[in-house]
Design an enzyme around this catalytic site. Sequence first.
Site, PDB file in Angstrom:
ATOM      1  N   PRO A   9       0.476  -1.381  -0.028  1.00  0.00           N
ATOM      2  CA  PRO A   9      -0.357   0.268   0.057  1.00  0.00           C
ATOM      3  C   PRO A   9       0.633   1.346   0.159  1.00  0.00           C
ATOM      4  O   PRO A   9       1.694   1.583   0.754  1.00  0.00           O
ATOM      5  CB  PRO A   9      -0.679  -0.145   1.047  1.00  0.00           C
ATOM      6  CG  PRO A   9      -0.103  -0.934   1.798  1.00  0.00           C
ATOM      7  CD  PRO A   9       0.582  -2.066   1.084  1.00  0.00           C
ATOM      8  N   ASN A  10       0.855   2.250  -0.587  1.00  0.00           N
ATOM      9  CA  ASN A  10       0.753   3.547  -0.491  1.00  0.00           C
ATOM     10  C   ASN A  10       1.813   3.647  -1.832  1.00  0.00           C
ATOM     11  O   ASN A  10       2.874   4.860  -1.649  1.00  0.00           O
ATOM     12  CB  ASN A  10       0.847   4.307   0.517  1.00  0.00           C
ATOM     13  CG  ASN A  10      -0.547   3.975   1.338  1.00  0.00           C
ATOM     14  OD1 ASN A  10      -1.400   5.450   0.746  1.00  0.00           O
ATOM     15  ND2 ASN A  10      -0.232   3.357   2.362  1.00  0.00           N
ATOM     16  N   ARG A  17       4.286  11.697  -2.122  1.00  0.00           N
ATOM     17  CA  ARG A  17       4.268  11.102  -1.040  1.00  0.00           C
ATOM     18  C   ARG A  17       5.619  11.279  -0.049  1.00  0.00           C
ATOM     19  O   ARG A  17       6.140  10.263  -0.316  1.00  0.00           O
ATOM     20  CB  ARG A  17       4.622   9.332  -0.813  1.00  0.00           C
ATOM     21  CG  ARG A  17       3.461   8.768   0.397  1.00  0.00           C
ATOM     22  CD  ARG A  17       4.052   7.042   0.141  1.00  0.00           C
ATOM     23  NE  ARG A  17       3.437   6.709   2.144  1.00  0.00           N
ATOM     24  CZ  ARG A  17       4.071   5.452   1.600  1.00  0.00           C
ATOM     25  NH1 ARG A  17       4.315   4.996   1.187  1.00  0.00           N
ATOM     26  NH2 ARG A  17       3.457   5.392   3.715  1.00  0.00           N
ATOM     27  N   TYR A  22      10.955   9.280   1.203  1.00  0.00           N
ATOM     28  CA  TYR A  22      10.551   8.290   0.397  1.00  0.00           C
ATOM     29  C   TYR A  22      11.307   8.840  -0.569  1.00  0.00           C
ATOM     30  O   TYR A  22      11.233   7.737  -1.844  1.00  0.00           O
ATOM     31  CB  TYR A  22       9.417   7.855   0.063  1.00  0.00           C
ATOM     32  CG  TYR A  22       8.557   6.938   1.678  1.00  0.00           C
ATOM     33  CD1 TYR A  22       9.226   6.004   1.801  1.00  0.00           C
ATOM     34  CD2 TYR A  22       8.055   7.581   2.152  1.00  0.00           C
ATOM     35  CE1 TYR A  22       8.851   5.513   3.358  1.00  0.00           C
ATOM     36  CE2 TYR A  22       7.561   6.899   2.647  1.00  0.00           C
ATOM     37  CZ  TYR A  22       7.311   5.999   3.606  1.00  0.00           C
ATOM     38  OH  TYR A  22       6.840   5.218   4.929  1.00  0.00           O
ATOM     39  N   ASN A  73       8.262  -5.164  -0.288  1.00  0.00           N
ATOM     40  CA  ASN A  73       7.839  -4.204  -0.164  1.00  0.00           C
ATOM     41  C   ASN A  73       6.170  -4.025   0.765  1.00  0.00           C
ATOM     42  O   ASN A  73       5.542  -3.873  -0.018  1.00  0.00           O
ATOM     43  CB  ASN A  73       8.929  -2.846  -0.705  1.00  0.00           C
ATOM     44  CG  ASN A  73       8.720  -1.437   0.309  1.00  0.00           C
ATOM     45  OD1 ASN A  73       7.737  -1.869   1.579  1.00  0.00           O
ATOM     46  ND2 ASN A  73       9.097  -1.200   0.653  1.00  0.00           N
ATOM     47  N   ALA A  76       2.901  -0.703   5.068  1.00  0.00           N
ATOM     48  CA  ALA A  76       2.486  -1.011   6.406  1.00  0.00           C
ATOM     49  C   ALA A  76       2.373  -1.706   6.982  1.00  0.00           C
ATOM     50  O   ALA A  76       2.145  -1.917   7.844  1.00  0.00           O
ATOM     51  CB  ALA A  76       1.273   0.327   6.401  1.00  0.00           C
ATOM     52  N   GLU A  97      12.511  -8.438   1.947  1.00  0.00           N
ATOM     53  CA  GLU A  97      11.960  -7.489   2.206  1.00  0.00           C
ATOM     54  C   GLU A  97      13.013  -6.597   1.831  1.00  0.00           C
ATOM     55  O   GLU A  97      13.720  -6.444   1.980  1.00  0.00           O
ATOM     56  CB  GLU A  97      12.215  -8.221   4.119  1.00  0.00           C
ATOM     57  CG  GLU A  97      11.361  -6.791   4.686  1.00  0.00           C
ATOM     58  CD  GLU A  97      11.061  -7.133   5.879  1.00  0.00           C
ATOM     59  OE1 GLU A  97      12.289  -7.457   6.899  1.00  0.00           O
ATOM     60  OE2 GLU A  97      10.855  -6.166   6.570  1.00  0.00           O
ATOM     61  N   HIS A  99      12.429  -2.201   2.186  1.00  0.00           N
ATOM     62  CA  HIS A  99      12.202  -0.548   2.581  1.00  0.00           C
ATOM     63  C   HIS A  99      12.478   0.453   2.590  1.00  0.00           C
ATOM     64  O   HIS A  99      14.405   0.779   2.300  1.00  0.00           O
ATOM     65  CB  HIS A  99      12.300  -1.143   4.341  1.00  0.00           C
ATOM     66  CG  HIS A  99      11.198  -1.888   4.471  1.00  0.00           C
ATOM     67  ND1 HIS A  99       9.729  -2.203   4.455  1.00  0.00           N
ATOM     68  CD2 HIS A  99      11.477  -3.086   5.301  1.00  0.00           C
ATOM     69  CE1 HIS A  99       9.578  -2.757   5.208  1.00  0.00           C
ATOM     70  NE2 HIS A  99      10.829  -3.624   5.708  1.00  0.00           N
ATOM     71  N   ARG A 106      12.604   4.754  12.704  1.00  0.00           N
ATOM     72  CA  ARG A 106      12.117   5.297  12.387  1.00  0.00           C
ATOM     73  C   ARG A 106      10.906   5.240  13.626  1.00  0.00           C
ATOM     74  O   ARG A 106      11.123   4.474  15.115  1.00  0.00           O
ATOM     75  CB  ARG A 106      11.160   5.505  11.454  1.00  0.00           C
ATOM     76  CG  ARG A 106      11.705   6.044  10.064  1.00  0.00           C
ATOM     77  CD  ARG A 106      10.466   5.565   9.324  1.00  0.00           C
ATOM     78  NE  ARG A 106      10.401   6.130   8.729  1.00  0.00           N
ATOM     79  CZ  ARG A 106       9.000   5.959   7.673  1.00  0.00           C
ATOM     80  NH1 ARG A 106       9.247   5.143   6.804  1.00  0.00           N
ATOM     81  NH2 ARG A 106       8.056   7.015   7.801  1.00  0.00           N
TER      82      ARG A 106
HETATM   83  C1  DQA Z   1       8.181   1.406   4.080  1.00  0.00           C
HETATM   84  C2  DQA Z   1       8.224   1.494   5.518  1.00  0.00           C
HETATM   85  C3  DQA Z   1       6.830   1.322   6.422  1.00  0.00           C
HETATM   86  O1  DQA Z   1       6.890   1.208   7.311  1.00  0.00           O
HETATM   87  C4  DQA Z   1       5.756   2.129   5.550  1.00  0.00           C
HETATM   88  O2  DQA Z   1       4.139   1.771   6.101  1.00  0.00           O
HETATM   89  C5  DQA Z   1       5.479   2.227   4.554  1.00  0.00           C
HETATM   90  C6  DQA Z   1       7.361   2.088   3.272  1.00  0.00           C
HETATM   91  C7  DQA Z   1       9.635   1.725   3.300  1.00  0.00           C
HETATM   92  O3  DQA Z   1       9.824   1.218   2.331  1.00  0.00           O
HETATM   93  O4  DQA Z   1      10.014   2.941   3.728  1.00  0.00           O
HETATM   94  O5  DQA Z   1       4.832   2.090   3.600  1.00  0.00           O
HETATM   95  O6  DQA Z   1       7.918  -0.262   3.549  1.00  0.00           O
END
Ligand code: DQA
Length: 146
Positions: A9-10, A17, A22, A73, A76, A97, A99, A106
Amino acid sequence: MKILVINGPNLNMLGRREPGIYGAESYEDLLAFIRKTAEEEGLEVECFQSNHEGDLVDRIQAAWGVFDGIVINPGAYTHTSIALLDAVKAVNIPTVEVHISDVSKREDFRQVSYIRQACVKTYMGMGFEGYRQAMLFLKNRQGPGA
Ligand code: DQA
């Protein structure tokens, strides 16, 4: 070697964003970066993004018998989803994984990653480069000629 890159998501909002966290590059820029990496490394790659947990579970399940590695990735859902953890365990495909940000530096709620225990490696805080490192890790792990 066939790699599935999954973004949760997102991540389709990259560029718009929270650019201070990011970066300024878009999701389309990320796709171009991943495809370029695949071409350079002789990998087959497919990318998938969804804002919906169940769709992400469905995509992981459908990878069984098709893909040799997964880069994920989970956004959240990293910090909430036992369903994604179970899906990765169920297909038993080597999964890395990723990020973009350094989640270890964080908020407290980002310190938990459910999926991590099913992953062979984690990259964080490297921006797009983390996806490249993840693809290289899967390639090198599989060995030459695969
Ligand atoms: C994320 C880190 C997560 O905590 C966050 O909710 C994201 C992006 C990252 O790529 O840094 O959506 O996965």
